[in-house]
Structures are given as C-alpha cells and as structure tokens.
Write an enzyme that holds these catalytic residues in place. Structure first.
Site, mmCIF file in Angstrom:
data_model
loop_
_atom_site.group_PDB
_atom_site.id
_atom_site.type_symbol
_atom_site.label_atom_id
_atom_site.label_comp_id
_atom_site.label_asym_id
_atom_site.label_seq_id
_atom_site.Cartn_x
_atom_site.Cartn_y
_atom_site.Cartn_z
ATOM 1 N N PRO A 47 0.793 -1.205 0.000
ATOM 2 C CA PRO A 47 0.000 0.000 0.000
ATOM 3 C C PRO A 47 0.836 1.271 0.000
ATOM 4 C CG PRO A 47 0.142 -0.931 2.197
ATOM 5 C CD PRO A 47 1.189 -1.552 1.376
ATOM 6 N N GLU A 48 0.253 2.279 -0.567
ATOM 7 C CA GLU A 48 0.816 3.620 -0.458
ATOM 8 C C GLU A 48 -0.051 4.386 0.537
ATOM 9 O OE1 GLU A 48 1.666 5.247 -4.356
ATOM 10 O OE2 GLU A 48 1.690 3.253 -5.235
#
Length: 287
Positions: A2-3
């Site tokens: 994830p960012e």
DNA sequence: AAGAGGCCCTGATAGC
DNA sequence: TGCTATCAGGGCCTCT
C-alpha cells in the site's frame, strides 16, 4: 503493497473496530519479518488497551494505553484482517487483494481481542512491527522522513528548493520518502501524468510552474484515492472483499500500450524502468 | 555526496 | 504438463 491512501483506509477501518478494545492475547507465528519482531513483543502488547490508530506516511501507529506505540508497516504484501476467534469467517477484510478467504499460510501475527482477532498476513515479509517506547524515540523514528503531501510545509517552494541542482529524475524524487512521505510507485506515475511532466526529466529542469503542478496533483491524486477507498490491483475477480476502486481511475498505471486518456492526445502509454521500478507515462503529452 | 542498483522474500503469470 | 524467467503497491544498505 500500500501507499499512503491504502494505509489510510486500513487505519480508518481498523480504528473503528479496535479503538478502546483490550488486547487479550498475542501469538507470533513467525518473527522473521523485514526486521525481527522483538522477543518481548507479546509481553508489551498483552492487556494493553488501544487508544487510537494513527498513521504517518505508510506507517500505522497504534497508540497503547501504557504509552507505548506499535508501528506497523505493510511492506509490499502485508495485509490486516479481522476474524472470529476460531472460525475462519472474515469480519473485515482490510486487504486490497480482494480475497474473501484468508489462506492460513503467512499469518505471522495474531492479536486477540474479546470477540475477534487481528491477523497480520504477509507472504513476502517486507512488512515489519516496531515498538516505540517514548516520544523521543517516536520523533527520532520519523525525523529523516519528508513531510506528507498534506503537511503545511509541503508547498511549491519546498519542491522547487529541493529539486534544484539535482540530477536524478523527478519520478525518483517523488518516490524518495526523505523528500516526501507516502507516495509509492503507482501514484508517482499518476501524479506526473496529471502534471504533464515526463518521469525521466531531471529534477533540476523542473520549473516553478511545474512545481506548483506537482504540488496540486499530488494532493489531488492522493485525496481522490482515499475517497475511492484506495486502489486494489490484484485478484479483481472476487469483488466481495473489495474495498478500493481507485484502480478504475488510473490514467497510466498498468495501461501500457493503451491510448492516452487526454482528449486530443494521440499518444500511447509506455512502460519503462526507472531505478528498476516500472514507470508508466505518455511520451506525447508529458514533456 | 548524490544517486543507481542490489537485496530482502514469495507467488502469480507469461513464455517456451 | 512442467519448467524457467520476470514482475509485484517498499525501504534500506552498499558501492561508485
């Protein structure tokens, strides 16, 4: 995995479920994550109440009643799930892989609450857990990282001053967490597309107008992604567990060979490596 | 000293 | 079918 937007979605949904809940039991099945889970991990967590789930950049910060903080980074493939104690029924699936059923493999950490347990699954084990003991250590931990895109000292001038005289590509700058925190490989490409800037362009050639563009588009892309529940890029077939839909808004990421979405642009989206990371862009309208 | 590249891992897929 | 090669949303360390 994830960012910033995806971690924010996890933070939000996790907080709703575990805030004010007390940790009853902890099982560490495999402490060999990116960094070893400390031996006293169990002891520190058990009987602690969750005060809040926060986030900085791509880090989850779980505030515990005894003043310790638990830092969780999901790396590339880390996911968090809430399950009933013994059954396999999923209460909340906070993965972005959309798998309605969690395989037993790679469940490295289980944190038990009264009525459910939190399971940390991470095939590649690039994620990690850290205990932060006090404010001093907390500040030191994030000291090297740059501001978040929503931070007040992230502005066009900050970008310009950092980029000037630098030879490395503007895309690598966006990925440099010591410059700005939270952008990853997907959103870097998306931001530069919206800014009409070629990802290979050397930072020193980015002018003030372009800095303003980067500033605006960075916030726009990340905020929109959060609004859409983040991006889910694998296993699209099973919609049931799915949360994010921003992948539908991708302008360039994973669109190699397809037409540029900009009206009147005749370009075809290309994929090229920058520092061994795939980079998507339109060579026509990104200058 | 800045910046590129390698490495830590497993799994899914593509290509033969 | 069964192999091999390549790639994957991150971050840190090393080498030049």
């Amino acid at each position: 995995m994830p960012e910033l937007p995806e971690v924010e979605i996890v933070r939000h949904s996790l907080n709703k479920k575990i805030i004010q809940k007390t940790i009853k039991k902890v099982i560490v099945r495999n402490r060999n994550l990116r960094t070893k889970i400390p031996l006293n991990f169990k002891k520190i967590l058990e009987n602690q109440k969750i005060l809040n789930v926060g986030r900085f950049s791509k880090y989850l910060i779980i505030f515990l009643s005894g003043r310790n903080k638990l830092l969780i980074h999901l790396g590339m493939s880390g996911t968090i799930h809430l399950l009933e104690h013994h059954k396999k029924n999923l209460i909340t699936n906070m993965s972005f892989y959309n798998s309605p059923k969690l395989p037993d493999k790679h469940n490295h950490v289980e944190i038990f609450f009264d009525k459910f347990k939190l399971v940390y699954n991470d095939p590649r084990r690039f994620g990690f857990f850290e205990i932060i003991k006090d404010q001093d250590q907390f500040e030191k931990r994030f000291k090297k990282l740059g501001p978040e895109p929503f931070d007040s000292n992230f502005d066009p001038n900050y970008i310009y001053n950092n980029l000037k005289n630098k030879k490395k590509s503007v895309k690598n700058f966006l990925l440099d967490q010591n410059f700005i925190s939270g952008i990853g490989n997907i959103y870097a490409s998306e931001i530069l597309y919206l800014s009409r800037i070629n990802p290979f362009k050397e930072a020193r050639f980015i002018n003030k107008v372009e800095c303003k563009k980067i500033f605006e588009k960075t916030k726009l892309v990340l905020l929109n992604a959060i609004k859409k529940g983040g991006s889910s890029i694998r296993d699209f077939k099973n919609i049931s567990g799915s949360k994010g839909s921003f992948q539908k808004n991708f302008k360039v990421y994973q669109r190699e060979g397809l037409k540029c979405k900009r009206v009147d642009c005749k370009g075809i989206i290309q994929k090229k490596n920058i520092s061994n990371r795939s980079t998507f862009f339109c060579g026509f309208c990104q200058k």
